[in-house]
Design an enzyme around this catalytic site. Structure first.
Site, PDB file in Angstrom:
ATOM      1  N   CYS A  23      10.539 -16.643   1.567  1.00  0.00           N
ATOM      2  CA  CYS A  23      11.315 -15.777   0.681  1.00  0.00           C
ATOM      3  C   CYS A  23      11.125 -16.195  -0.783  1.00  0.00           C
ATOM      4  CB  CYS A  23      12.796 -15.814   1.044  1.00  0.00           C
ATOM      5  SG  CYS A  23      13.751 -14.715  -0.029  1.00  0.00           S
ATOM      6  N   ARG A  38       6.665  -3.322   5.015  1.00  0.00           N
ATOM      7  CA  ARG A  38       6.990  -2.127   4.228  1.00  0.00           C
ATOM      8  C   ARG A  38       6.502  -0.834   4.852  1.00  0.00           C
ATOM      9  NH1 ARG A  38       4.596  -4.699  -1.027  1.00  0.00           N
ATOM     10  NH2 ARG A  38       3.335  -5.606   0.638  1.00  0.00           N
ATOM     11  N   ASN A  48       0.222 -11.065   8.292  1.00  0.00           N
ATOM     12  CA  ASN A  48       1.189 -10.108   7.730  1.00  0.00           C
ATOM     13  C   ASN A  48       0.819  -9.830   6.270  1.00  0.00           C
ATOM     14  OD1 ASN A  48       4.277 -10.644   6.146  1.00  0.00           O
ATOM     15  ND2 ASN A  48       3.814  -8.748   7.164  1.00  0.00           N
ATOM     16  N   GLY A  49       0.806  -8.554   5.931  1.00  0.00           N
ATOM     17  CA  GLY A  49       0.587  -8.215   4.526  1.00  0.00           C
ATOM     18  C   GLY A  49      -0.279  -6.992   4.341  1.00  0.00           C
ATOM     19  N   ASP A  50       0.332  -5.921   3.852  1.00  0.00           N
ATOM     20  CA  ASP A  50      -0.380  -4.700   3.441  1.00  0.00           C
ATOM     21  C   ASP A  50      -0.987  -3.896   4.597  1.00  0.00           C
ATOM     22  OD1 ASP A  50       0.238  -5.777   0.978  1.00  0.00           O
ATOM     23  OD2 ASP A  50      -1.802  -6.418   0.520  1.00  0.00           O
ATOM     24  N   PRO A  71      10.930  -9.325   9.503  1.00  0.00           N
ATOM     25  CA  PRO A  71      12.321  -9.474   9.062  1.00  0.00           C
ATOM     26  C   PRO A  71      12.428  -8.927   7.654  1.00  0.00           C
ATOM     27  CG  PRO A  71      11.170 -11.597   8.985  1.00  0.00           C
ATOM     28  CD  PRO A  71      10.213 -10.604   9.574  1.00  0.00           C
ATOM     29  N   MET A  72      13.438  -8.109   7.396  1.00  0.00           N
ATOM     30  CA  MET A  72      13.623  -7.590   6.035  1.00  0.00           C
ATOM     31  C   MET A  72      15.107  -7.547   5.705  1.00  0.00           C
ATOM     32  SD  MET A  72      10.719  -4.628   5.818  1.00  0.00           S
ATOM     33  CE  MET A  72      10.166  -4.680   4.155  1.00  0.00           C
ATOM     34  N   ALA A  73      15.485  -8.348   4.714  1.00  0.00           N
ATOM     35  CA  ALA A  73      16.890  -8.411   4.305  1.00  0.00           C
ATOM     36  C   ALA A  73      17.357  -7.035   3.842  1.00  0.00           C
ATOM     37  CB  ALA A  73      17.046  -9.430   3.179  1.00  0.00           C
TER      38      ALA A  73
HETATM   39  C1  LIG Z   1      13.076  -5.476   0.925  1.00  0.00           C
HETATM   40  C2  LIG Z   1      12.382  -6.633   1.590  1.00  0.00           C
HETATM   41  C3  LIG Z   1      13.122  -7.565   2.299  1.00  0.00           C
HETATM   42  C4  LIG Z   1      12.482  -8.647   2.917  1.00  0.00           C
HETATM   43  N1  LIG Z   1      13.222  -9.555   3.609  1.00  0.00           N
HETATM   44  C5  LIG Z   1      12.604 -10.588   4.245  1.00  0.00           C
HETATM   45  C6  LIG Z   1      13.348 -11.505   5.032  1.00  0.00           C
HETATM   46  O1  LIG Z   1      14.573 -11.405   5.192  1.00  0.00           O
HETATM   47  N2  LIG Z   1      12.661 -12.526   5.621  1.00  0.00           N
HETATM   48  C7  LIG Z   1      11.302 -12.667   5.476  1.00  0.00           C
HETATM   49  O2  LIG Z   1      10.712 -13.587   6.037  1.00  0.00           O
HETATM   50  N3  LIG Z   1      10.579 -11.797   4.758  1.00  0.00           N
HETATM   51  C8  LIG Z   1      11.203 -10.762   4.147  1.00  0.00           C
HETATM   52  N4  LIG Z   1      10.450  -9.860   3.460  1.00  0.00           N
HETATM   53  C9  LIG Z   1       8.980  -9.972   3.477  1.00  0.00           C
HETATM   54  C10 LIG Z   1       8.390  -9.175   4.647  1.00  0.00           C
HETATM   55  O3  LIG Z   1       8.847  -9.689   5.869  1.00  0.00           O
HETATM   56  C11 LIG Z   1       6.845  -9.220   4.646  1.00  0.00           C
HETATM   57  O4  LIG Z   1       6.433 -10.541   4.775  1.00  0.00           O
HETATM   58  C12 LIG Z   1       6.244  -8.635   3.372  1.00  0.00           C
HETATM   59  O5  LIG Z   1       6.868  -7.417   3.032  1.00  0.00           O
HETATM   60  C13 LIG Z   1       4.730  -8.409   3.526  1.00  0.00           C
HETATM   61  O6  LIG Z   1       4.440  -7.531   4.585  1.00  0.00           O
HETATM   62  P1  LIG Z   1       4.109  -5.960   4.332  1.00  0.00           P
HETATM   63  O7  LIG Z   1       2.972  -5.888   3.350  1.00  0.00           O
HETATM   64  O8  LIG Z   1       3.752  -5.421   5.685  1.00  0.00           O
HETATM   65  O9  LIG Z   1       5.342  -5.353   3.758  1.00  0.00           O
HETATM   66  C14 LIG Z   1      11.064  -8.779   2.817  1.00  0.00           C
HETATM   67  C15 LIG Z   1      10.339  -7.828   2.118  1.00  0.00           C
HETATM   68  C16 LIG Z   1      10.962  -6.767   1.496  1.00  0.00           C
HETATM   69  C17 LIG Z   1      10.125  -5.749   0.754  1.00  0.00           C
END
Ligand SMILES: Cc1cc2nc3c(=O)[nH]c(=O)nc-3n(C[C@H](O)[C@H](O)[C@H](O)COP(=O)(O)O)c2cc1C
Length: 321
Positions: A102, A228, A203-205, A18-20
Site C-alpha cells: 500500500c 482496476r 498483478n498490474g494493468d 484487495p481494494m480498500a
Molecule cells: C482504489 C484502490 C484501492 C486499493 N486497495 C488495496 C488494498 O486494500 N490492498 C492492496 O494490497 N492493494 C490495494 N490496491 C492495489 C490493487 O490491489 C492492485 O495491486 C493495483 O490496483 C494494481 O493492479 P491493477 O492494475 O489490476 O489495478 C488498491 C488499488 C486501488 C486503485
C-alpha cells in the site's frame, strides 16, 4: 489445480485484488459469480482487530460467501500481525495475505504497507510470525520496491517469504514512488518467478484476455490478479477465463446483463450494509457500470444525487434505456 499451501485452486488462476473501499462482500460475491477463483477483503488494520473495533471487525465478515476468500491484513509489528491473522482465520478466512504494497501516505508513514519494502529484516520476522500463528496458507502482496533504486527489492523479499513458509507471493511491479503511474514492470515478476519455487501471482494493468495470456506466457507466473479492470466490469473474469481456455474472445457483455448485474450488486450492498450507507458507497460502482453509455457524464451526476435504492435503480434503468 494449483496448490497455494493447503488450498487447491483451479487453473487458470485469476484472483480479484484487495481494494480498500471496493472489495466488500457484495463486490466479492459478484466477482465470484463471474468465475474469479479467489477473492480478497479490503485491507484490514491489525490493531483494529486486536482492539475489537466494530468497523474493522465488519471487514472480516465472510458469512454466506461461497468458496474461498482471503483476508488481507496490514501493520508493522510481527506479534500484532500474527494475532490479527489468527482472528481472521477464526472468522473463516481461507488464506491470510500480508500487505507490503500500500503506497498511501497515511499507511507508509506508520511504517506499514509499501514501507515494509525498505525493511527486509522486519519482513522476515513478520512472515515467520504470521505463518506460525495460523494453520491456513499465508501469502504476501508486494510492490517491486520503494523507489527506482530499490526496484529489485521484490526478489529479495519474495525469497524471504518463501524461506519463512509463505504459500505464494503476489507482485505488483511498480515502486511505491510510482503509486499508479507509468506501466507495471513485468520483468520484475519474471525475475521473482525465476528465483523462487512457490507460486507467483502477477498483478498490474491486466484488462483483457489478451493481456492476461501475454503476461502469463512472458513472465512465467502461475496466476494473475485483476484490480482496476474489474470496477463496474466483473465480466472481465469470464472474459479472461474464456480467452485462456479457448484462445478465443467471448461475445461482449450485453447492456441487459450489465444492467442486471449492476442492480444485483446494488441490492446485495443494501442487504449487507443497509440502504443509507450502501447507496452512498454504490455511487462509484454504479457510475463504473455505466461507463461507455452515451451521455454518461449527465447520468453520473444523477447517480451521485440518488439517496435511496429506488432512486438509484431508476437512474440505472434510465441510463441503460
Ligand atoms: C482504489 C484502490 C484501492 C486499493 N486497495 C488495496 C488494498 O486494500 N490492498 C492492496 O494490497 N492493494 C490495494 N490496491 C492495489 C490493487 O490491489 C492492485 O495491486 C493495483 O490496483 C494494481 O493492479 P491493477 O492494475 O489490476 O489495478 C488498491 C488499488 C486501488 C486503485
Amino acid at each position: 489445480m494449483i496448490n497455494i499451501g493447503s488450498l487447491s485452486l483451479p487453473e487458470p488462476m485469476i484472483w480479484a485484488a484487495p481494494m480498500a473501499g471496493i472489495s466488500d462482500k457484495a463486490c466479492r460475491i459478484i466477482n465470484k459469480e463471474f468465475g474469479c477463483v479467489l477473492v480478497f477483503t479490503e485491507m484490514v488494520n491489525d490493531k483494529g482487530l486486536l482492539y475489537g473495533q466494530q468497523r474493522t471487525l465488519a471487514l472480516l465478515n465472510l458469512e454466506g460467501e461461497e468458496g474461498p476468500a482471503a483476508v488481507q491484513i496490514f501493520g508493522r509489528e510481527p506479534e500484532q500481525l500474527g494475532q490479527a491473522a489468527l482472528i481472521a482465520e477464526n472468522s473463516g478466512a481461507a488464506l491470510i495475505d500480508i500487505n507490503c504494497g500500500c503506497p498511501t501516505p497515511k499507511i507508509v508513514k506508520n511504517g506499514a504497507g509499501a514501507a515494509l519494502m525498505r525493511e527486509p529484516r522486519r519482513c522476515r520476522e513478520i512472515f515467520r510470525t504470521v505463518v506460525r500463528a495460523v494453520k491456513i496458507p499465508v501469502t504476501v502482496k508486494m510492490r517491486s520496491g520503494w523507489d527506482e533504486e530499490s526496484s529489485d527489492r521484490c526478489v529479495e523479499i519474495a525469497g524471504l517469504a518463501e524461506q519463512e513458509g509463505a504459500a505464494a507471493v503476489i507482485i505488483h511491479p511498480r515502486t511505491r514512488e510510482q503509486f499508479f503511474s507509468g506501466k507495471a514492470d513485468w520483468g520484475k515478476v519474471k525475475a521473482v518467478k525465476q528465483r523462487i519455487s512457490i507460486p507467483v501471482i502477477g498483478n498490474g494493468d491486466i484488462d483483457s484476455g489478451e493481456t492476461a495470456r501475454f503476461r502469463l506466457e512472458t513472465s512465467g507466473c502461475d496466476g494473475i490478479m485483476i484490480g482496476r479492470a474489474y470496477l463496474g466490469n466483473p465480466f472481465i473474469f469470464r472474459e479472461i477465463n474464456g480467452f485462456l481456455q479457448n484462445k478465443e474472445k467471448t461475445a461482449p457483455v450485453t447492456w441487459a446483463e450489465r444492467l442486471e448485474t449492476a442492480a444485483k450488486h446494488l441490492n446485495l450492498a443494501c442487504l449487507f450494509k443497509g440502504e443509507e450507507v450502501a447507496v452512498k458507497e454504490m455511487r462509484k460502482h454504479i457510475s463504473w457500470y455505466c461507463k461507455g453509455i452515451p451521455g454518461a457524464a449527465k447520468k453520473r451526476a444523477e447517480i451521485n444525487k440518488a439517496q435511496t435504492r429506488a432512486q438509484m435503480l431508476e437512474c440505472l434503468h434510465s441510463a441503460f434505456a
